[in-house]
Design a protein around this motif. Structure first.
Motif, PDB file in Angstrom:
ATOM      1  N   SER A   1      34.948  38.677  37.926  1.00  0.00           N
ATOM      2  CA  SER A   1      35.917  37.228  38.071  1.00  0.00           C
ATOM      3  C   SER A   1      37.222  37.346  37.832  1.00  0.00           C
ATOM      4  N   ALA A   2      37.712  38.342  36.961  1.00  0.00           N
ATOM      5  CA  ALA A   2      39.106  38.499  36.729  1.00  0.00           C
ATOM      6  C   ALA A   2      39.633  39.152  38.005  1.00  0.00           C
ATOM      7  N   VAL A   3      39.038  39.696  38.472  1.00  0.00           N
ATOM      8  CA  VAL A   3      39.765  40.434  39.794  1.00  0.00           C
ATOM      9  C   VAL A   3      39.961  39.492  40.754  1.00  0.00           C
ATOM     10  N   ALA A   4      38.872  38.412  40.937  1.00  0.00           N
ATOM     11  CA  ALA A   4      38.911  37.461  41.854  1.00  0.00           C
ATOM     12  C   ALA A   4      40.131  36.361  41.492  1.00  0.00           C
ATOM     13  N   ALA A   5      40.466  36.244  40.046  1.00  0.00           N
ATOM     14  CA  ALA A   5      41.314  35.433  39.803  1.00  0.00           C
ATOM     15  C   ALA A   5      42.717  36.099  39.961  1.00  0.00           C
ATOM     16  N   LEU A   6      42.667  37.328  39.598  1.00  0.00           N
ATOM     17  CA  LEU A   6      44.101  38.184  40.074  1.00  0.00           C
ATOM     18  C   LEU A   6      44.374  38.104  41.424  1.00  0.00           C
ATOM     19  N   ALA A   7      43.320  37.765  42.412  1.00  0.00           N
ATOM     20  CA  ALA A   7      43.700  37.882  43.927  1.00  0.00           C
ATOM     21  C   ALA A   7      44.659  36.727  44.244  1.00  0.00           C
TER      22      ALA A   7
ATOM     23  N   VAL B   1      46.857  35.604  41.807  1.00  0.00           N
ATOM     24  CA  VAL B   1      47.936  35.673  40.838  1.00  0.00           C
ATOM     25  C   VAL B   1      48.782  37.092  41.239  1.00  0.00           C
ATOM     26  N   CYS B   2      48.296  38.012  41.354  1.00  0.00           N
ATOM     27  CA  CYS B   2      48.836  39.062  41.371  1.00  0.00           C
ATOM     28  C   CYS B   2      49.197  39.602  42.480  1.00  0.00           C
ATOM     29  N   GLU B   3      50.656  40.125  42.612  1.00  0.00           N
ATOM     30  CA  GLU B   3      51.114  40.531  43.812  1.00  0.00           C
ATOM     31  C   GLU B   3      50.829  41.994  44.306  1.00  0.00           C
ATOM     32  N   GLY B   4      50.698  43.007  43.290  1.00  0.00           N
ATOM     33  CA  GLY B   4      50.440  44.328  43.451  1.00  0.00           C
ATOM     34  C   GLY B   4      49.255  44.785  43.075  1.00  0.00           C
ATOM     35  N   PRO B   5      49.101  45.955  42.872  1.00  0.00           N
ATOM     36  CA  PRO B   5      47.739  46.604  42.304  1.00  0.00           C
ATOM     37  C   PRO B   5      47.419  46.165  40.885  1.00  0.00           C
ATOM     38  N   VAL B   6      45.947  46.503  40.660  1.00  0.00           N
ATOM     39  CA  VAL B   6      45.094  45.987  39.564  1.00  0.00           C
ATOM     40  C   VAL B   6      44.601  47.407  38.998  1.00  0.00           C
ATOM     41  N   THR B   7      44.652  47.721  37.694  1.00  0.00           N
ATOM     42  CA  THR B   7      44.036  48.820  37.268  1.00  0.00           C
ATOM     43  C   THR B   7      43.047  48.497  36.383  1.00  0.00           C
ATOM     44  N   ALA B   8      41.816  49.040  36.660  1.00  0.00           N
ATOM     45  CA  ALA B   8      40.650  48.583  35.596  1.00  0.00           C
ATOM     46  C   ALA B   8      40.302  49.974  34.883  1.00  0.00           C
TER      47      ALA B   8
ATOM     48  N   GLY C   1      34.920  48.811  44.346  1.00  0.00           N
ATOM     49  CA  GLY C   1      34.078  48.020  45.345  1.00  0.00           C
ATOM     50  C   GLY C   1      34.465  46.390  45.366  1.00  0.00           C
ATOM     51  N   TRP C   2      34.702  45.887  43.961  1.00  0.00           N
ATOM     52  CA  TRP C   2      34.937  44.383  44.035  1.00  0.00           C
ATOM     53  C   TRP C   2      36.249  44.232  44.444  1.00  0.00           C
TER      54      TRP C   2
ATOM     55  N   VAL D   1      41.769  43.017  46.888  1.00  0.00           N
ATOM     56  CA  VAL D   1      42.652  43.138  45.854  1.00  0.00           C
ATOM     57  C   VAL D   1      42.688  44.713  45.867  1.00  0.00           C
ATOM     58  N   PRO D   2      43.875  45.254  45.716  1.00  0.00           N
ATOM     59  CA  PRO D   2      43.916  46.763  45.711  1.00  0.00           C
ATOM     60  C   PRO D   2      43.584  47.300  44.171  1.00  0.00           C
ATOM     61  N   VAL D   3      42.351  47.709  43.706  1.00  0.00           N
ATOM     62  CA  VAL D   3      41.985  48.150  42.375  1.00  0.00           C
ATOM     63  C   VAL D   3      42.065  49.616  42.115  1.00  0.00           C
TER      64      VAL D   3
END
Length: 281
Positions: free
Chosen positions: A141-147, A149-156, A169-170, A176-178
């Motif tokens: 859900s956080a990744v979906a929200a960051l889609a 809000v976030c302009e660049g990559p997300v690191t999990a 995969g999410w 979102v580039p994870v």
């Protein structure tokens, strides 16, 4: 607690999960009903696990308006529904069930827009990159929200290759580039402009000593115990902190609007009720 299918005047709603005794949802929803003048409405909590969920749903009467779901039911409920919103389908997680006039069970996910609203309330509308601590339903859900809000990559930051693959995969599914990194390197996450901690209580405590000078924004989804050691250290260093109560209130606002049909749920009254309930513990 009374039989969930027993007749009650007015409309009924409740939160389900296991464990559930700690939930603040009754305080929030009941405060909303009072502020909206819905004197015939009730909101309870029920201890319900995955194996009990179908029987519980099948036993509900026409007086039921909706349900809030917490772990471990957010994904277990999916095959028991007649319809699912695009938002919930995108992360395969439902935290809200609304019963329609024709008896259908419709699932939604208010965690995702709730996260976005909680960030927006603190002035966070766009960030260049972000980090997520943890995996699972809340992390997706956080990744979906960051889609949004976030302009660049997300690191999990996760434990193990299976969870890393799941988070990537999410990201692919949500556009979102994870990127993924090992939990052993989680201290590196704290330099991101926005850090979202989705892990259980105690998991991030050791990271408190690694908070950098002049940190960005921390969104810690926990609300009890609060503040977490990480959130306290973050605030001490001047960083902006968004907490689990912020998320809980904003997602509950959307639930109340869906279940009752109210045009605008009373955010301030619900937040006040949540704060008072936490202070009383």
């Amino acid at each position: 607690m009374s039989d969930p299918a027993s007749p009650v005047p007015g409309r009924r709603a409740a939160v389900l999960g296991s464990p559930i005794a700690h939930s603040l949802s009754p305080a929030l929803h009941r405060a909303a009903y009072r502020a909206l003048g819905l004197t015939g409405w009730t909101y309870d909590r029920f201890e319900v696990g995955e194996t009990d969920l179908k029987a519980f749903l099948d036993g509900l009467g026409q007086e039921w308006a909706g349900l809030s779901l917490t772990m471990p039911l957010k994904r277990a409920v999916l095959p028991l529904l007649d319809g699912v919103s695009d938002t919930a389908a995108s992360v395969e997680a439902v935290n809200t069930v609304v019963f329609t006039a024709d008896g259908r069970r419709v699932g939604d996910n208010t965690d995702i827009p709730g996260m976005v609203a909680a960030l927006r309330e603190r002035g966070i509308t766009r960030v260049p990159r972000a980090a997520v601590l943890g995996a699972g339903a809340t992390a997706s859900s956080a990744v979906a929200a960051l889609a949004r809000v976030c302009e660049g990559p997300v690191t999990a930051y996760v434990r193990g290759p299976a969870r890393a693959a799941e988070m990537r995969g999410w990201g692919e599914r949500l556009g979102v580039p994870v990127e993924t990194a090992d939990w052993a390197d989680a201290a590196e996450a704290l330099t991101a402009p926005l850090v979202v901690a989705t892990t259980p209580a105690g998991t991030t405590d050791a990271l408190a000593a690694a908070v950098p000078e002049a940190p960005g924004t921390l969104f810690d989804v926990l609300y009890e115990p609060w503040p977490t050691p990480l959130a306290a250290a973050w605030a001490d260093r001047g960083g902006r902190v968004v907490g689990g109560l912020d998320l809980l209130v904003h997602q509950a606002v959307l639930q109340v609007e869906q279940m009752t049909g109210a045009a605008e749920a009373p955010l301030a009254a619900m937040r006040d009720a949540g704060e008072r309930a936490l202070a009383a513990r």
